[in-house]
Design a protein around this motif. Structure first.
Motif, PDB file in Angstrom:
ATOM      1  N   THR A 188     -30.715 -62.484 -11.446  1.00  0.00           N
ATOM      2  CA  THR A 188     -30.132 -63.624 -11.588  1.00  0.00           C
ATOM      3  C   THR A 188     -28.600 -63.325 -11.190  1.00  0.00           C
ATOM      4  N   ALA A 189     -27.656 -64.437 -11.069  1.00  0.00           N
ATOM      5  CA  ALA A 189     -26.338 -64.400 -10.747  1.00  0.00           C
ATOM      6  C   ALA A 189     -25.502 -63.605 -11.899  1.00  0.00           C
ATOM      7  N   ARG A 244     -33.599 -64.721  -8.136  1.00  0.00           N
ATOM      8  CA  ARG A 244     -34.524 -64.362  -6.951  1.00  0.00           C
ATOM      9  C   ARG A 244     -35.124 -63.115  -7.396  1.00  0.00           C
ATOM     10  N   ARG A 292     -27.042 -72.583 -13.182  1.00  0.00           N
ATOM     11  CA  ARG A 292     -26.406 -71.594 -12.188  1.00  0.00           C
ATOM     12  C   ARG A 292     -26.954 -70.086 -12.201  1.00  0.00           C
ATOM     13  N   ASP A 312     -29.387 -69.041 -10.072  1.00  0.00           N
ATOM     14  CA  ASP A 312     -29.799 -68.392  -8.766  1.00  0.00           C
ATOM     15  C   ASP A 312     -30.700 -67.244  -8.944  1.00  0.00           C
TER      16      ASP A 312
END
Length: 259
Positions: free
Chosen positions: A43-44, A33, A29, A31
């Motif tokens: 990250t998330a 970038r 989870r 994510d």
């Protein structure tokens, strides 16, 4: 403001942010970038921790200014008090599944850090300091190392995210230091590096192209542990914050190599 009375609240925020980090750690989870390049990522978990800490601080101190890594500075009515937050220091480690990452929270009064908390949740290591009150790891006092022989010292460093495109990337400093010390480490979280200097696990640490949120809390922790946290190259804006933290005995010996 009673800083000692405030410290347990800040610790609770740091521990809660650490729990958020662990809820994402080694999951699918993240994510992830890229920001500047593939070496500079978010990250998330970074966003979730920042949202949580921002909400806690603004609810408790709505007039205070807040500087955080991902969202920048939000000015409050009071310019005297400023919170400086790194919601997830060591994102590259975190993204790779390595346990050396942390949350860093500092409170500054008139530009001087007076309270600092750094928490590494995977290691369950909590570093705290209030100005004038000493430095602590999980509630126990810590002090910098007493080693005076360079050949017995273990030191740490890091590298700027633009290391591939800017030749001013710290490799020259590494080449000068490496032959003279027992060991050189690259841990990947500036806040942890500096706190490990405070605890005497490392004799010194240096890095270029850091930011205030990376070092604000740990600077105080190093000082309160009897160490020295010094900015070098203050006139080099392209390298932002250049930090050297060390025990008093290590400082002049390492400083002689760092440019």
């Amino acid at each position: 403001m009673d800083l000692e009375a405030l410290l347990p609240d800040v610790v609770s925020w740091a521990r809660a942010a650490g729990a958020i980090q662990l809820s994402y750690f080694r999951t699918d989870r993240l994510d992830t970038r890229a920001k500047l390049n593939d070496a500079d990522i978010v990250t998330a978990a970074d966003a979730a921790c920042e949202n949580f800490l921002t909400a806690q601080i603004t609810e408790a101190f709505p007039a205070h200014t807040l500087l955080s890594e991902e969202s920048g500075e939000r000015s409050g009515e009071s310019r005297q008090w400023r919170w400086v937050v790194d919601p997830l220091d060591g994102t590259t480690n975190f993204n790779a599944g390595l346990p050396l990452f942390s949350v860093s929270i500092a409170l500054q009064r008139d530009g001087e850090t007076v309270l600092g908390v750094v928490y590494a949740p995977r290691l369950d290591e909590l570093f705290t300091a209030v100005k004038g009150g000493g430095a602590f790891l999980n509630g126990r006092p810590v002090h910098v190392a007493d080693e005076d022989r360079l050949t017995r010292m273990v030191v740490a460093t890091g590298f700027p995210v633009d290391k591939a495109t800017d030749p001013d990337n710290n490799l020259d400093n590494v080449a000068r230091v490496m032959p003279h010390v027992r060991g050189l480490r690259r841990l990947g979280s500036a806040a942890i590096d500096m706190c490990y200097v405070a605890a005497g696990f490392l004799d010194a640490y240096w890095e270029m192209n850091l930011h205030l949120w990376d070092v604000a809390a740990a600077e105080l922790i190093v000082a309160e542990a009897g160490g020295v946290a010094r900015r070098f190259r203050p006139d080099s804006p392209s390298r932002n914050v250049c930090m050297l933290a060390a025990s008093p005995k290590a400082m002049p010996q390492i400083e002689a190599f760092i440019k």
